[in-house]
Motif scaffolding. Structure first.
Motif, PDB file in Angstrom:
ATOM      1  N   GLU A  37       0.909  -1.297   0.176  1.00 12.24           N
ATOM      2  CA  GLU A  37      -0.004   0.013   0.074  1.00 12.24           C
ATOM      3  C   GLU A  37       0.809   1.306   0.006  1.00 12.24           C
ATOM      4  OE1 GLU A  37      -3.840  -0.382   2.403  1.00 12.24           O
ATOM      5  OE2 GLU A  37      -2.556  -1.839   3.457  1.00 12.24           O
ATOM      6  N   LYS A  49     -15.133   3.211  11.012  1.00 12.51           N
ATOM      7  CA  LYS A  49     -15.610   4.086  12.419  1.00 12.51           C
ATOM      8  C   LYS A  49     -15.526   5.671  12.315  1.00 12.51           C
ATOM      9  CE  LYS A  49     -14.467   0.312  15.393  1.00 12.51           C
ATOM     10  NZ  LYS A  49     -13.695  -0.713  14.500  1.00 12.51           N
ATOM     11  N   ASP A 277      -2.571 -11.229  11.355  1.00 16.37           N
ATOM     12  CA  ASP A 277      -4.234 -11.928  10.786  1.00 16.37           C
ATOM     13  C   ASP A 277      -3.588 -13.193   9.959  1.00 16.37           C
ATOM     14  OD1 ASP A 277      -5.458  -9.897  11.665  1.00 16.37           O
ATOM     15  OD2 ASP A 277      -6.226  -9.204   9.865  1.00 16.37           O
TER      16      ASP A 277
HETATM   17  C1  LIG Z   1     -12.369  -1.845   8.354  1.00 10.57           C
HETATM   18  C2  LIG Z   1     -11.832  -2.588   9.348  1.00 10.57           C
HETATM   19  C3  LIG Z   1     -12.473  -2.511  10.834  1.00 10.57           C
HETATM   20  C4  LIG Z   1     -11.691  -3.162  11.680  1.00 10.57           C
HETATM   21  N1  LIG Z   1     -11.920  -3.036  13.061  1.00 10.57           N
HETATM   22  C5  LIG Z   1     -11.563  -3.790  13.978  1.00 10.57           C
HETATM   23  C6  LIG Z   1     -12.045  -3.457  15.459  1.00 10.57           C
HETATM   24  O1  LIG Z   1     -12.792  -2.727  15.643  1.00 10.57           O
HETATM   25  N2  LIG Z   1     -11.355  -4.448  16.428  1.00 10.57           N
HETATM   26  C7  LIG Z   1     -10.345  -5.368  15.963  1.00 10.57           C
HETATM   27  O2  LIG Z   1      -9.891  -6.012  17.078  1.00 10.57           O
HETATM   28  N3  LIG Z   1      -9.827  -5.513  14.863  1.00 10.57           N
HETATM   29  C8  LIG Z   1     -10.508  -4.762  13.674  1.00 10.57           C
HETATM   30  N4  LIG Z   1     -10.111  -4.987  12.380  1.00 10.57           N
HETATM   31  C9  LIG Z   1      -8.971  -5.675  12.290  1.00 10.57           C
HETATM   32  C10 LIG Z   1      -7.830  -5.424  12.148  1.00 10.57           C
HETATM   33  O3  LIG Z   1      -7.615  -4.202  11.439  1.00 10.57           O
HETATM   34  C11 LIG Z   1      -6.663  -6.481  11.606  1.00 10.57           C
HETATM   35  O4  LIG Z   1      -6.913  -7.628  12.372  1.00 10.57           O
HETATM   36  C12 LIG Z   1      -5.478  -5.897  11.518  1.00 10.57           C
HETATM   37  O5  LIG Z   1      -5.385  -4.951  10.642  1.00 10.57           O
HETATM   38  C13 LIG Z   1      -4.245  -6.863  11.116  1.00 10.57           C
HETATM   39  O6  LIG Z   1      -2.973  -6.597  10.876  1.00 10.57           O
HETATM   40  P1  LIG Z   1      -2.017  -7.273  10.182  1.00 10.57           P
HETATM   41  O7  LIG Z   1      -0.615  -6.266  10.214  1.00 10.57           O
HETATM   42  O8  LIG Z   1      -1.777  -8.564  10.391  1.00 10.57           O
HETATM   43  O9  LIG Z   1      -2.447  -7.151   8.638  1.00 10.57           O
HETATM   44  P2  LIG Z   1      -2.812  -5.814   7.628  1.00 10.57           P
HETATM   45  O10 LIG Z   1      -3.055  -4.833   8.394  1.00 10.57           O
HETATM   46  O11 LIG Z   1      -3.576  -6.598   6.845  1.00 10.57           O
HETATM   47  O12 LIG Z   1      -1.375  -5.478   7.206  1.00 10.57           O
HETATM   48  C14 LIG Z   1      -0.683  -6.379   6.236  1.00 10.57           C
HETATM   49  C15 LIG Z   1      -0.124  -5.491   5.085  1.00 10.57           C
HETATM   50  O13 LIG Z   1       0.738  -6.347   4.269  1.00 10.57           O
HETATM   51  C16 LIG Z   1       0.458  -5.741   2.820  1.00 10.57           C
HETATM   52  N5  LIG Z   1       0.939  -7.120   2.110  1.00 10.57           N
HETATM   53  C17 LIG Z   1       0.499  -8.276   1.778  1.00 10.57           C
HETATM   54  N6  LIG Z   1       1.084  -8.872   0.977  1.00 10.57           N
HETATM   55  C18 LIG Z   1       2.196  -8.306   0.522  1.00 10.57           C
HETATM   56  C19 LIG Z   1       3.182  -8.242  -0.264  1.00 10.57           C
HETATM   57  N7  LIG Z   1       3.390  -9.763  -0.888  1.00 10.57           N
HETATM   58  N8  LIG Z   1       4.394  -7.560  -0.333  1.00 10.57           N
HETATM   59  C20 LIG Z   1       4.079  -6.236   0.237  1.00 10.57           C
HETATM   60  N9  LIG Z   1       3.061  -5.950   1.230  1.00 10.57           N
HETATM   61  C21 LIG Z   1       2.204  -6.915   1.494  1.00 10.57           C
HETATM   62  C22 LIG Z   1      -0.810  -5.503   2.777  1.00 10.57           C
HETATM   63  O14 LIG Z   1      -1.010  -4.533   1.802  1.00 10.57           O
HETATM   64  C23 LIG Z   1      -1.218  -4.814   4.167  1.00 10.57           C
HETATM   65  O15 LIG Z   1      -0.879  -3.275   4.331  1.00 10.57           O
HETATM   66  C24 LIG Z   1     -10.503  -4.056  11.261  1.00 10.57           C
HETATM   67  C25 LIG Z   1     -10.320  -4.403  10.106  1.00 10.57           C
HETATM   68  C26 LIG Z   1     -10.806  -3.457   9.035  1.00 10.57           C
HETATM   69  C27 LIG Z   1     -10.339  -3.768   7.764  1.00 10.57           C
END
Ligand SMILES: Cc1cc2nc3c(=O)[nH]c(=O)nc-3n(C[C@H](O)[C@H](O)[C@H](O)COP(=O)(O)OP(=O)(O)OC[C@H]3O[C@@H](n4cnc5c(N)ncnc54)[C@H](O)[C@@H]3O)c2cc1C
Ligand code: FES
Lengths: 407, 106
Positions: A37, A49, A277
């Motif tokens: 991103e 939100k 995640d």
């Molecule tokens: C709209 C929304 C509301 C939410 N509300 C809540 C809430 O109220 N309470 C709660 O507990 N949780 C909530 N969540 C869940 C929480 O946001 C996620 O659990 C969290 O963002 C997970 O973080 P992460 O770093 O594992 O993954 P992500 O935040 O998905 O980050 C992964 C990143 O890796 C990047 N990526 C993927 N593959 C590649 C690649 N091959 N090369 C380079 N980059 C890559 C993606 O583009 C992304 O930016 C919500 C999620 C959303 C979408």
């Protein structure tokens, strides 16, 4: 070329916290964070939100102000995708043709939205919600006279429904199951939430599916399983996410509903870790493996992975905690209760502030609260202490939970 | 630097040991805490998102935010655990008889 340091794939919440923690813990080598991103690491919860409501700008969701990583000597490469992991050479190949060598690698690729392959899915005005741009596009479609159809009565769908109602849109929520939020809520609590939404004027259709989205170039309606077509000026599909495991899978790492890691966030390759995640990880307190899609897990597993990459030996093991905000209602859940033997309610549903404790073998196995975050903190501590508690005392508001914790 | 002005914001009887309340001084939301009979004051709004720390959970000398669980040191305002990384401002407290006074730049 300098010595290979630590490379993080995924500049999301888990990747962001991991990179920062490496520096906080004194790691002085090179750190490169690769993110697809165009934004610095940010939190997603506000996107359904405050940011969707227009109360806060998208930048408010950044973990740290832009430029913070530069100040910490962390190289953040945004707008670039990692396309493969070459384990034999210990390199990561990038979409811009570059290659980066790693000493240790963290995969924090999160998930992507699960698509609903129905007719009309690609019409203009049909949205999914995962990133900043999605949130902005949905908001742009919620102007005067908007009629929104939300497909999926899970957390994201309900938060979008709430925000859209608050912005004055007509909202229909279509949910395939007979209750909201699937198994995350007890039927009782799901009904409470249903009443909250219906009370705010949302037309919730349970046990119903959308068979097609209709319209010429732009969506104009949704055809439901009963045959009825409801009018729509926009639609949001929120039916879950799919973990981004393909890189790991292609590299031959063990994958099973997520990248399989141990309590130190290690994959089946000792130099490769994963967090957020995307992981399927053991939880010692629950005695089983879980994959979470939660803000707290992304942050804390990201931090745990960074420490483990530097040789730390503290297993990542926490009682899962989750929250959601809908209208002015704050919902918090702790634990993942499996076989509930007894539900104890503290506080009065009619007042809109109460907590339900889910009991098993005389102990609290989980709890859920509506507008009562403080009691959730007590519940978590009572669970951590594995206290046997008297259900009558839990239910009695004149008994301070503090005393149960001490007793 | 402007001078500190003290404002009577609450009575000592308003909060038991281990409790916090929110008070408003001018436009500022401030949290007042009672830790074993000694009173402290910090900004009430968490530095992460919008939450009133007075609704949080006090454990020892720290306050845990009710929204996402970030912790701050009540005595120094220091951010202790993620997601908070920015400290809270702290304010001086004076006790005058039953009144709790908080010192805020005028
Ligand atoms: C709209 C929304 C509301 C939410 N509300 C809540 C809430 O109220 N309470 C709660 O507990 N949780 C909530 N969540 C869940 C929480 O946001 C996620 O659990 C969290 O963002 C997970 O973080 P992460 O770093 O594992 O993954 P992500 O935040 O998905 O980050 C992964 C990143 O890796 C990047 N990526 C993927 N593959 C590649 C690649 N091959 N090369 C380079 N980059 C890559 C993606 O583009 C992304 O930016 C919500 C999620 C959303 C979408
Ligand atoms: S608002 Fe306090 S931790 Fe998020």
């Amino acid at each position: 070329m300098s010595d290979p340091g630590i490379v993080v794939i995924g500049a999301g919440q888990a990747g962001g916290w991991a990179a920062r923690t490496l520096r906080d813990e004194g790691f002085e080598g090179g750190i490169v964070v690769i993110g697809e991103e165009p934004y610095p690491p940010y939190e997603r919860p506000p996107l359904s939100k405050e940011v969707l409501l227009g109360k806060e700008p998208a930048e408010s969701s950044y973990l740290w102000p832009e430029g913070s990583f530069g100040d910490l000597g962390i190289e953040l490469r945004t707008g670039v995708e990692a396309t493969s992991i070459e384990r034999a050479e210990k390199t990561v190949v990038l979409s811009d043709g570059g290659t980066i060598a790693y000493d240790k690698l963290l995969i924090a690729t999160g998930g992507r939205v699960r698509r609903l392959p129905i007719q009309g899915e690609t019409l203009e005005g049909v949205h999914y919600l995962r990133g900043i741009d999605d949130s902005a596009a949905i908001r742009a479609d919620l102007g005067e006279g908007a009629k929104l159809v939300v497909i999926g009565g899970g957390w994201i769908g309900l938060e979008v429904a709430a925000a859209a109602r608050m912005l004055g849109a007509d909202v229909v929520v279509v949910e395939a199951l007979e209750q909201l939020c699937g198994r995350a809520l007890t039927p009782d609590l799901a009904t409470y939430l249903l009443d909250v939404h219906r009370g705010r004027g949302v037309d919730v259709r349970l046990g119903t599916t959308v068979e097609a989205l209709t319209g010429e170039s732009r969506v104009s309606g949704a055809r439901l399983s009963g045959g009825e077509t409801v009018p729509a000026t926009a639609a949001v599909i929120g039916i879950g996410i799919v973990p981004n495991v393909e890189l790991a899978e292609a590299a031959g790492l063990e994958v099973q509903n997520g990248i399989v890691v141990d309590a130190l966030c290690r994959t089946s390759d000792p130099d490769i870790f994963a967090a957020g995640d995307v992981t399927n990880h053991p939880n010692g307190l629950l005695g089983r493996n879980i994959r979470l899609e939660s803000w707290e897990n992304a942050q804390n597993q990201g931090i745990a992975a960074a420490k483990a990459m530097l040789g730390g030996e503290t297993p990542y093991c926490e009682i899962p905690w989750f929250w959601s905000d809908q209208y002015d209602v704050n919902i918090q859940l702790v634990g993942l209760p499996a076989d509930i033997e007894e539900t104890v309610t503290r506080g009065n549903r009619a007042d809109g502030s109460f907590v339900e404790f889910y009991m098993k073998d005389g102990k609290i196995d989980g709890a859920a609260a509506i507008d009562n975050p403080r009691d959730i903190r007590f519940a978590k501590r009572l669970m951590q202490a594995e206290k046997t508690v008297d259900p009558a005392a839990l239910a009695d508001p004149s008994v301070k939970l503090q005393t149960l914790l001490r007793g | 630097m402007s001078d500190i002005e003290f404002h009577a914001v609450a009575k000592t009887a308003d909060l038991d040991d281990g409790e916090a309340i929110q008070v408003i001084v001018g436009k500022k939301e401030i949290a007042i805490y009672n830790l074993e009979g000694t009173y402290y004051a910090t900004d009430d709004i968490c530095t992460h998102a919008y939450a009133s720390l007075a609704d949080g959970y006090i454990e020892g000398d720290s306050i845990e935010c009710p929204l996402h669980g970030g912790c701050f040191d009540i005595k120094t305002g220091k951010a202790l655990t993620p997601p908070v990384t920015e400290d809270l401002k702290v304010y001086e407290i004076k006790i005058d008889g039953e009144d709790i006074l908080v010192g805020v730049p005028g």
